[in-house]
Design a protein around this motif. Structure first.
Motif, PDB file in Angstrom:
ATOM      1  N   ILE A  67       0.850  -1.188   0.000  1.00 18.67           N
ATOM      2  CA  ILE A  67       0.000   0.000   0.000  1.00 18.67           C
ATOM      3  C   ILE A  67       0.891   1.245   0.000  1.00 18.67           C
ATOM      4  CG2 ILE A  67      -1.765   1.304   1.251  1.00 18.67           C
ATOM      5  CD1 ILE A  67      -2.777  -1.363   0.134  1.00 18.67           C
ATOM      6  N   GLY A  68       0.673   2.115  -0.965  1.00 20.95           N
ATOM      7  CA  GLY A  68       1.442   3.357  -1.035  1.00 20.95           C
ATOM      8  C   GLY A  68       0.613   4.589  -0.775  1.00 20.95           C
ATOM      9  N   MET A  69      -0.720   4.424  -0.780  1.00 20.31           N
ATOM     10  CA  MET A  69      -1.624   5.555  -0.520  1.00 20.31           C
ATOM     11  C   MET A  69      -2.835   5.051   0.246  1.00 20.31           C
ATOM     12  SD  MET A  69      -3.696   7.877  -3.309  1.00 20.31           S
ATOM     13  CE  MET A  69      -4.675   9.297  -2.820  1.00 20.31           C
ATOM     14  N   ILE A  70      -3.204   5.784   1.291  1.00 18.61           N
ATOM     15  CA  ILE A  70      -4.426   5.503   2.041  1.00 18.61           C
ATOM     16  C   ILE A  70      -5.322   6.724   1.914  1.00 18.61           C
ATOM     17  CG2 ILE A  70      -5.449   5.010   4.288  1.00 18.61           C
ATOM     18  CD1 ILE A  70      -2.864   3.597   5.057  1.00 18.61           C
ATOM     19  N   LEU A  71      -6.531   6.498   1.407  1.00 17.53           N
ATOM     20  CA  LEU A  71      -7.478   7.581   1.152  1.00 17.53           C
ATOM     21  C   LEU A  71      -8.695   7.406   2.048  1.00 17.53           C
ATOM     22  CD1 LEU A  71      -8.355   9.989  -0.691  1.00 17.53           C
ATOM     23  CD2 LEU A  71      -9.347   8.280  -2.233  1.00 17.53           C
ATOM     24  N   SER A  72      -9.107   8.483   2.720  1.00 16.12           N
ATOM     25  CA  SER A  72     -10.293   8.421   3.564  1.00 16.12           C
ATOM     26  C   SER A  72     -11.098   9.699   3.370  1.00 16.12           C
ATOM     27  CB  SER A  72      -9.894   8.227   5.038  1.00 16.12           C
ATOM     28  OG  SER A  72     -11.027   7.890   5.812  1.00 16.12           O
ATOM     29  N   CYS A  73     -12.200   9.813   4.123  1.00 13.52           N
ATOM     30  CA  CYS A  73     -13.112  10.934   3.923  1.00 13.52           C
ATOM     31  C   CYS A  73     -13.109  11.878   5.117  1.00 13.52           C
ATOM     32  CB  CYS A  73     -14.529  10.419   3.667  1.00 13.52           C
ATOM     33  SG  CYS A  73     -15.219   9.421   5.015  1.00 13.52           S
ATOM     34  N   THR A  74     -13.605  13.076   4.872  1.00 14.82           N
ATOM     35  CA  THR A  74     -13.825  14.050   5.934  1.00 14.82           C
ATOM     36  C   THR A  74     -15.303  14.431   5.928  1.00 14.82           C
ATOM     37  OG1 THR A  74     -13.229  15.866   4.442  1.00 14.82           O
ATOM     38  CG2 THR A  74     -11.492  15.007   5.860  1.00 14.82           C
ATOM     39  N   THR A  75     -15.808  14.812   7.077  1.00 14.70           N
ATOM     40  CA  THR A  75     -17.220  15.154   7.214  1.00 14.70           C
ATOM     41  C   THR A  75     -17.551  16.414   6.435  1.00 14.70           C
ATOM     42  OG1 THR A  75     -17.170  14.195   9.425  1.00 14.70           O
ATOM     43  CG2 THR A  75     -19.044  15.599   8.906  1.00 14.70           C
ATOM     44  N   ASP A  76     -18.723  16.406   5.801  1.00 15.52           N
ATOM     45  CA  ASP A  76     -19.209  17.569   5.069  1.00 15.52           C
ATOM     46  C   ASP A  76     -19.228  18.795   5.984  1.00 15.52           C
ATOM     47  OD1 ASP A  76     -20.325  19.169   3.180  1.00 15.52           O
ATOM     48  OD2 ASP A  76     -22.309  18.254   3.214  1.00 15.52           O
ATOM     49  N   ARG A  77     -19.020  19.966   5.382  1.00 13.75           N
ATOM     50  CA  ARG A  77     -18.950  21.197   6.167  1.00 13.75           C
ATOM     51  C   ARG A  77     -20.191  21.435   7.023  1.00 13.75           C
ATOM     52  NH1 ARG A  77     -17.053  25.309   1.431  1.00 13.75           N
ATOM     53  NH2 ARG A  77     -15.378  24.008   0.643  1.00 13.75           N
ATOM     54  N   ASP A  78     -21.364  21.076   6.476  1.00 21.42           N
ATOM     55  CA  ASP A  78     -22.580  21.315   7.244  1.00 21.42           C
ATOM     56  C   ASP A  78     -22.842  20.208   8.267  1.00 21.42           C
ATOM     57  OD1 ASP A  78     -23.469  19.185   5.744  1.00 21.42           O
ATOM     58  OD2 ASP A  78     -24.773  20.383   4.456  1.00 21.42           O
ATOM     59  N   GLY A  79     -21.975  19.172   8.261  1.00 22.39           N
ATOM     60  CA  GLY A  79     -22.091  18.117   9.253  1.00 22.39           C
ATOM     61  C   GLY A  79     -23.208  17.134   9.019  1.00 22.39           C
ATOM     62  N   GLU A  80     -23.934  17.299   7.895  1.00 25.77           N
ATOM     63  CA  GLU A  80     -25.083  16.429   7.644  1.00 25.77           C
ATOM     64  C   GLU A  80     -24.685  15.099   7.006  1.00 25.77           C
ATOM     65  OE1 GLU A  80     -28.025  18.504   5.444  1.00 25.77           O
ATOM     66  OE2 GLU A  80     -28.322  20.040   6.966  1.00 25.77           O
ATOM     67  N   GLU A  81     -23.544  15.065   6.350  1.00 23.89           N
ATOM     68  CA  GLU A  81     -23.114  13.833   5.707  1.00 23.89           C
ATOM     69  C   GLU A  81     -21.712  13.465   6.191  1.00 23.89           C
ATOM     70  OE1 GLU A  81     -24.106  13.030   1.670  1.00 23.89           O
ATOM     71  OE2 GLU A  81     -25.170  14.929   1.490  1.00 23.89           O
ATOM     72  N   GLY A  82     -21.349  12.226   5.956  1.00 28.06           N
ATOM     73  CA  GLY A  82     -20.029  11.779   6.353  1.00 28.06           C
ATOM     74  C   GLY A  82     -19.870  11.629   7.845  1.00 28.06           C
ATOM     75  N   LEU A  83     -20.956  11.263   8.529  1.00 24.37           N
ATOM     76  CA  LEU A  83     -20.900  11.171   9.988  1.00 24.37           C
ATOM     77  C   LEU A  83     -19.914  10.111  10.466  1.00 24.37           C
ATOM     78  CD1 LEU A  83     -24.687  11.552  10.876  1.00 24.37           C
ATOM     79  CD2 LEU A  83     -22.877  13.257  11.116  1.00 24.37           C
ATOM     80  N   SER A  84     -19.633   9.125   9.631  1.00 21.54           N
ATOM     81  CA  SER A  84     -18.689   8.072  10.024  1.00 21.54           C
ATOM     82  C   SER A  84     -17.278   8.313   9.498  1.00 21.54           C
ATOM     83  CB  SER A  84     -19.197   6.703   9.545  1.00 21.54           C
ATOM     84  OG  SER A  84     -20.374   6.350  10.235  1.00 21.54           O
ATOM     85  N   CYS A  85     -17.027   9.485   8.925  1.00 15.43           N
ATOM     86  CA  CYS A  85     -15.676   9.766   8.426  1.00 15.43           C
ATOM     87  C   CYS A  85     -14.623   9.793   9.536  1.00 15.43           C
ATOM     88  CB  CYS A  85     -15.658  11.059   7.627  1.00 15.43           C
ATOM     89  SG  CYS A  85     -16.423  10.888   5.984  1.00 15.43           S
ATOM     90  N   PRO A  86     -14.909  10.374  10.708  1.00 16.37           N
ATOM     91  CA  PRO A  86     -13.914  10.258  11.781  1.00 16.37           C
ATOM     92  C   PRO A  86     -13.628   8.795  12.132  1.00 16.37           C
ATOM     93  CG  PRO A  86     -15.461  12.008  12.286  1.00 16.37           C
ATOM     94  CD  PRO A  86     -16.009  11.290  11.079  1.00 16.37           C
ATOM     95  N   ALA A  87     -14.657   7.945  12.103  1.00 13.18           N
ATOM     96  CA  ALA A  87     -14.455   6.521  12.366  1.00 13.18           C
ATOM     97  C   ALA A  87     -13.647   5.876  11.252  1.00 13.18           C
ATOM     98  CB  ALA A  87     -15.805   5.813  12.527  1.00 13.18           C
TER      99      ALA A  87
END
Length: 201
Positions: A67-87
């Motif tokens: 593995i040379g790259m690990i890609l993950s998500c960040t929570t949407d600015r309004d906080g309505e989506e991506g609630l599990s991105c910190p997880a």
């Protein structure tokens, strides 16, 4: 009846379309998993089983996957989506630390750049043949696969089904994609957590 010239033109257009698909396809092998198990009622963090998966099982599985790259998500600015991105990021962190990698992130939700993940993967692919691991919010999997142009073979999965079960993405599932097509769907087989399962298309 199509003339020879018309058939030749149609074939040329088909080649251009196929060529465009392969030009935009990320050449690296891409592994896709969701965040590890989280508590009910949208409480933050990972459950004890989730921590075991993130801290022990995932690093043990992927340490030899180049593995040379690990890609993950960040929570949407309004906080309505991506609630599990910190997880998702917490799930990826132990492996990232083991491999000495930073976690590359892209936003989720309507205000985010839909091309972010695909663009970052393509940029990485231009400079490296190493594999890519995506660790994403389980509820955002449909959008992720659409945004990175990764599909099940023969449209096996229906994009109209928007619930998190549409892809069968339990936290133990690993999707393996090459040239924008998911070739394998396997279980992590984490000792004491998962039962054995394996599938290919």
């Amino acid at each position: 009846m199509l003339t020879f010239a018309s058939r030749l033109a149609a074939a040329f257009i088909s080649l251009l379309v196929l060529g465009n698909v392969f030009v935009h396809a990320v050449p690296n092998t891409v592994f896709i998993i969701t965040n590890a198990e989280t508590p009910s009622l949208k409480r933050p963090g990972l459950t004890p089983i989730g921590l075991q998966r993130a801290d022990e099982c995932i690093p043990n599985i992927f340490k030899n996957f180049d593995i040379g790259m690990i890609l993950s998500c960040t929570t949407d600015r309004d906080g309505e989506e991506g609630l599990s991105c910190p997880a998702a990021q917490r799930t990826a962190k132990p492996l990232a630390d083991m491999l000495g990698l930073n976690i590359t992130t892209c936003g989720t939700g309507e205000e985010s750049n839909d091309d972010c993940a695909h663009d970052k993967m393509r940029t990485f692919g231009k400079n490296s043949t190493q594999n890519i691991l995506i660790v994403w919010d389980a509820l955002g999997m449909d959008d992720l696969l659409e945004n990175v142009d990764v599909d099940f073979p023969d449209d096996e999965e229906d994009d109209d089904d928007d619930d998190d079960d549409s892809l069968g993405m339990h936290p133990d599932v690993i999707l393996t994609a090459t040239k924008s097509t998911i070739k394998f769907q396997t279980s992590m087989n984490c000792t004491g957590i998962d039962g054995p399962a394996d599938g290919s298309f």
